[in-house]
Enzyme design. Structure first.
Site, PDB file in Angstrom:
ATOM      1  N   THR A 190       0.852  -1.186   0.000  1.00  0.00           N
ATOM      2  CA  THR A 190       0.000   0.000   0.000  1.00  0.00           C
ATOM      3  C   THR A 190       0.881   1.226   0.000  1.00  0.00           C
ATOM      4  O   THR A 190       1.966   1.229   0.571  1.00  0.00           O
ATOM      5  CB  THR A 190      -0.903   0.068   1.241  1.00  0.00           C
ATOM      6  OG1 THR A 190      -0.066   0.129   2.394  1.00  0.00           O
ATOM      7  CG2 THR A 190      -1.797  -1.136   1.328  1.00  0.00           C
ATOM      8  N   GLU A 337      -6.465  -2.706  -0.331  1.00  0.00           N
ATOM      9  CA  GLU A 337      -6.850  -3.792   0.566  1.00  0.00           C
ATOM     10  C   GLU A 337      -8.119  -4.517   0.119  1.00  0.00           C
ATOM     11  O   GLU A 337      -8.495  -5.526   0.706  1.00  0.00           O
ATOM     12  CB  GLU A 337      -7.094  -3.225   1.984  1.00  0.00           C
ATOM     13  CG  GLU A 337      -5.846  -2.755   2.707  1.00  0.00           C
ATOM     14  CD  GLU A 337      -5.456  -1.316   2.382  1.00  0.00           C
ATOM     15  OE1 GLU A 337      -5.970  -0.783   1.382  1.00  0.00           O
ATOM     16  OE2 GLU A 337      -4.617  -0.750   3.105  1.00  0.00           O
ATOM     17  N   LYS A 447     -12.607  19.120  11.061  1.00  0.00           N
ATOM     18  CA  LYS A 447     -13.479  19.315  12.219  1.00  0.00           C
ATOM     19  C   LYS A 447     -13.428  20.787  12.615  1.00  0.00           C
ATOM     20  O   LYS A 447     -12.426  21.232  13.182  1.00  0.00           O
ATOM     21  CB  LYS A 447     -13.027  18.412  13.373  1.00  0.00           C
ATOM     22  CG  LYS A 447     -13.322  16.934  13.116  1.00  0.00           C
ATOM     23  CD  LYS A 447     -12.094  16.077  13.288  1.00  0.00           C
ATOM     24  CE  LYS A 447     -12.335  14.663  12.767  1.00  0.00           C
ATOM     25  NZ  LYS A 447     -11.091  13.964  12.409  1.00  0.00           N
ATOM     26  N   TRP A 452     -18.468  18.597  11.015  1.00  0.00           N
ATOM     27  CA  TRP A 452     -17.544  17.875  10.141  1.00  0.00           C
ATOM     28  C   TRP A 452     -17.725  18.400   8.726  1.00  0.00           C
ATOM     29  O   TRP A 452     -18.826  18.320   8.165  1.00  0.00           O
ATOM     30  CB  TRP A 452     -17.851  16.369  10.152  1.00  0.00           C
ATOM     31  CG  TRP A 452     -17.289  15.653  11.332  1.00  0.00           C
ATOM     32  CD1 TRP A 452     -16.932  16.203  12.524  1.00  0.00           C
ATOM     33  CD2 TRP A 452     -17.025  14.257  11.433  1.00  0.00           C
ATOM     34  NE1 TRP A 452     -16.463  15.237  13.377  1.00  0.00           N
ATOM     35  CE2 TRP A 452     -16.505  14.024  12.728  1.00  0.00           C
ATOM     36  CE3 TRP A 452     -17.162  13.186  10.567  1.00  0.00           C
ATOM     37  CZ2 TRP A 452     -16.123  12.761  13.170  1.00  0.00           C
ATOM     38  CZ3 TRP A 452     -16.792  11.928  11.013  1.00  0.00           C
ATOM     39  CH2 TRP A 452     -16.276  11.721  12.302  1.00  0.00           C
TER      40      TRP A 452
END
Lengths: 551, 551
Positions: A190, A337, A447, A452
């Site tokens: 990754t 993944e 934030k 959010w």
């Protein structure tokens, strides 16, 4: 009675059909043996030759001590050699390691060591990198050079020979073993922006199930057969990158004519598309932008070219530009993944015709979950959030094609799979009709003042401002609000921060975004370039640590 | 290094995703929860209700002592109850036994005993049969009556209740277990014409893989999307017969609107097709003939109806008649033992447009092998015969969806799987392009004067004679030639044996068949009816032992 008492026990002679990569060849060889594979339009052979060469490759590698359980690393551009390696190496019971050639020499060294590499196949272009690290890789017994012209440059280390020479003189007959379907078939790393690269592993079974589920997802929507057996396929996501999104395996399984373009050069790709009549590809937005720009220059029509866009969100503006060129672009979603493909921006059952705006929203969405994928959007207690298009949660997954571990990283593996679902760290909403929209990465959510804000949402709106080419938004520390959004924008000389704010204000007024989401004037920076990771994603880590200079 | 040293070991929290029937519900519930299932157009509910009712069924059966490993037999026409049983019973870890309701009471008794049946769900229409055999089935603890009107007729044995009453008062919450994917999910009996019926068994994995491979085969041909997510599905092959060819599982997996027609009555089927806008079905030639005849009567247009024809070969004449009605009919091939679908008469990549004759030959052919199916045509030493369209051999198979045993019949199981391939006993040729054509059953081939004559080929040619409705050809002993073909023909009063011979002679002259293949005049018998097996195939055993009377 325990459920294990009800297991079917096959008669001794029965073939239990493990799901192996070699099974993907059966139907193609039976129906499409005369179908063609070409490397850059310069070299061509048929599927029947491909099958022969897989046997030759296996014999050539056996002569280099490759055995079941060995790891063979490949560093190449997209080529017929790579496609042969996708099949031949795992079919021997060995592990194919697809090396990310865009990493630094130090990172490549780390991954080659971590993966326990035994043999390395390396294209001439990457010999200078190998030169730097060869001495630190004592486990690697043999290095094979991949060369388009058959010549092997002088190297400071021993090489076993040139790929084509080794393969062409090997015997084609090779009795590929009946493996356990859970045998490790491929591994790669990754490209996370923090910590050491992590090795992801897929078994034969994972690869077969990913091919079946993704192909069926692409083939089954009504009237939008995004993939069929008459398509001509050309990857434009590197074959080292999450197995070219698994699509090369699908192409071979369905017997598609396949064009392997070598190194990605936009003009060459556009030319290949035209001469080879390519109809199906996949790429990241950055490449799509180059292709659209290239076609703009030449006035080329890209009609009939179906292209999955992934790696990062497909910006609405870019999607529009590609549609205007005749391309049938639509987003796909997944990660290293996850196989990778777990959702596609398709319309399963065409109902009413879509308006231009709906069409754009559909095509740029995270899309509908693929077949067999248990795709949930959950809160911190793993409860599904309401399917209202508003409630946000993390995407967690189950599917038959997810990595079951990070290689040699038990803690990270458990963290990835906590609660029995793979945690993507992507924040999304789910609409009542099951369509998903990612709003941000868990770590990129801003934030601010108890709210959010999705960095991706703001990026999308800035991208739609006339004259803007690209935008990246991050959260920066703010004493009063905790965090505030900061935008980095690549735009034409005529675009000023004031103009961008004006345009965003309209979206605040129409309630599309909250006022919190709008960066202050001094937090809109016009820059020459936005830093990218090795696979072309916006590098937000670098943006935070070393923001680019003003334009 | 042994290949088992290279197995991927999942991290403890990882979900390894066994291929279970419950996974087929995931995508449909996520995207198509509002899609409709209707029973005879009279009762309707949505997929979300279907999912609830599966839980209710599981709770209702649990109350009747059904446990993992139990066998629950179902005797019903095609209904929503059957579809619920397809999912709910195996998802509990129990085995669904789909009883062939067309067998005699004695045969049904045999199969219910052989399958170790614990609980029986039986439609009112079949209570008289159960009445005859109930006493001989002491193992069956509970009998549930299936009734469209909720009423339970008086019976001479105890019943646990009526299906709808039991299901509707049960709780919907049921925690379906994580089973081993090799758990026995379904069983049913082959309708062979010799010996006792033999139990075929499929695991959860078999069913999932059959659904994936068959769906992809139907969805992936270029421009011939024989199945897509906008289709409306109605089975016309009984759900007790090889799981309705596995298509009900595909329909649910893809979230198709599904019409369950109850008992097959041609006029009702045609009416349902029209009112419910059915676009995808499957049936045997006999039913197709009834549908075409029914539409002839009413002048109904059957345009846009895609129908797979299997069970026995699709006669060219019938295919033409169906095409003339607008139906998109094409053959499929498989057996009880093979999942069942292993090939479909599709054109993978449309090239040149087909002539009418080529189109007819394609649609009536055995077709192209499905995805993942290792489909070979071999001689007696298991060597592949040449792919020349001439050389004959037996079809032998490997696929992820074949029965691994005959239940409790180890010798027959080993015979079925000798040499590691499933032996179909079908004789076929393979064409250079991979298309397969069955020429006969191994036991129906007529050996005459040292030549092998295909009974099916001769039947096909006789069927094309104007005025002929149906034909069956068998080999009968002959002193001089060993065997000679004998034809039984159902035809209009104007058709005489002389005329049939004349027409066949033309095929001899054009080298389509050998002179050996033509029955003598006294071996062409016009009959009122041709005997059929319980699933509508020509009963050649009965033809040999008790030929029908002359017309």
């Amino acid at each position: 009675m325990k459920s294990t008492d009800n297991l079917l026990t096959p008669t001794p002679s029965a073939y239990t059909y493990p799901l192996l990569i070699k099974q993907l060849l059966i139907n193609a060889m039976s129906l499409h043996a005369d179908q063609e594979i070409t490397y850059r339009g310069q070299m061509r052979y048929k599927y029947r030759d491909f099958r022969q060469r897989i046997g030759q490759l296996a014999n050539a590698l056996t002569a280099l001590d490759v055995r079941p359980g060995s790891t063979v690393a490949v560093m190449d551009w997209d080529s017929h050699r790579y496609l042969e390696s996708y099949f031949g190496i795992p079919m021997m019971g060995a592990t194919l390691f697809t090396v990310n050639v865009r990493l630094s020499a130090a990172q490549i060294l780390y991954t080659l060591k971590d993966a326990d590499t035994d043999v390395l196949l390396v294209h001439c272009d990457f010999l200078p990198v190998v030169e730097q690290i060869r001495e630190q890789l004592p486990r690697i017994r043999h290095i094979v050079v991949l060369s388009d012209d058959g010549l092997v440059p002088a190297t400071g280390f021993a090489v076993a020979g040139e790929y084509e020479a080794l393969v062409s003189r090997a015997d084609a007959a090779y009795d590929f073993p009946e493996l356990d379907e859970n045998t490790k078939a491929v591994t790669f790393y990754t490209t996370g922006t923090t910590g050491d690269p992590k090795g992801v592993c897929y078994s034969h079974r994972h690869i077969v199930m990913h091919a079946m589920a993704t192909a069926l997802s692409l083939c089954s929507p009504m009237g939008e057969q995004r993939l069929h057996r008459g398509d001509v396929y050309m990857p434009i996501t590197p074959m080292f990158h999450v197995l070219g999104w698994g699509i090369p395996y699908i192409a071979v399984m369905l017997g598609l004519r396949t064009v392997l373009p070598g190194r990605y050069l936009p003009d060459a790709l556009l030319k290949l598309r035209e001469t080879e009549k390519v109809s199906f590809s996949h790429c990241v937005p950055t490449i799509l932008q180059m292709l659209v720009a290239g076609a703009d220059k030449t006035g080329q029509d890209l009609g009939g070219w179906k292209v999955i866009i992934g790696g990062s969100a497909l910006p609405a503006g870019l999607c529009e530009a590609a549609l205007a060129k005749g391309m049938d672009v639509f987003a796909g979603y997944g990660m290293s993944e996850t196989g990778p493909v777990v959702s596609l921006a398709l319309n399963p059952t065409q109902g009413q015709p879509l308006s231009a705006g709906e069409n754009l929203r559909l095509r740029t969405s995270t899309g509908m979950p693929s077949l067999l994928v248990d795709f949930r959007v959950v809160d911190e207690d793993m409860r599904d959030v309401p399917r209202d298009g508003i409630a946000r949660g993390e995407i967690v997954l189950r599917s038959p094609a997810l990595t079951p571990i990070y290689f040699k990283k038990p803690e990270a593996s458990e963290e990835l799979w906590r609660g029995g679902y793979l945690h993507t760290q992507d924040i999304a909403v789910m609409h009542p009709n099951g369509m998903v929209q990612i709003v941000d990465r868990l770590k990129d959510v801003i934030k601010t003042g108890g709210e959010w804000v999705s960095s991706i949402e703001v990026e999308g709106l800035i991208t739609q401002v006339p004259g803007v080419h690209e935008a990246a938004v991050i959260g920066v520390p703010d004493e009063k609000w905790g965090e505030r959004p900061m935008a980095f924008v690549v735009a034409g000389a005529e675009v000023k921060p004031e103009f961008i704010r004006e345009q965003l204000l309209a979206h605040v007024q129409s309630k599309r975004i909250s006022a919190y989401a709008m960066p202050e004037l001094d937090r809109i920076r016009l820059v020459a370039e936005i830093p990218k990771t090795s696979v072309g994603k916006i590098n937000k880590k670098q943006l935070r640590e070393a923001p680019p200079a003003l334009q």
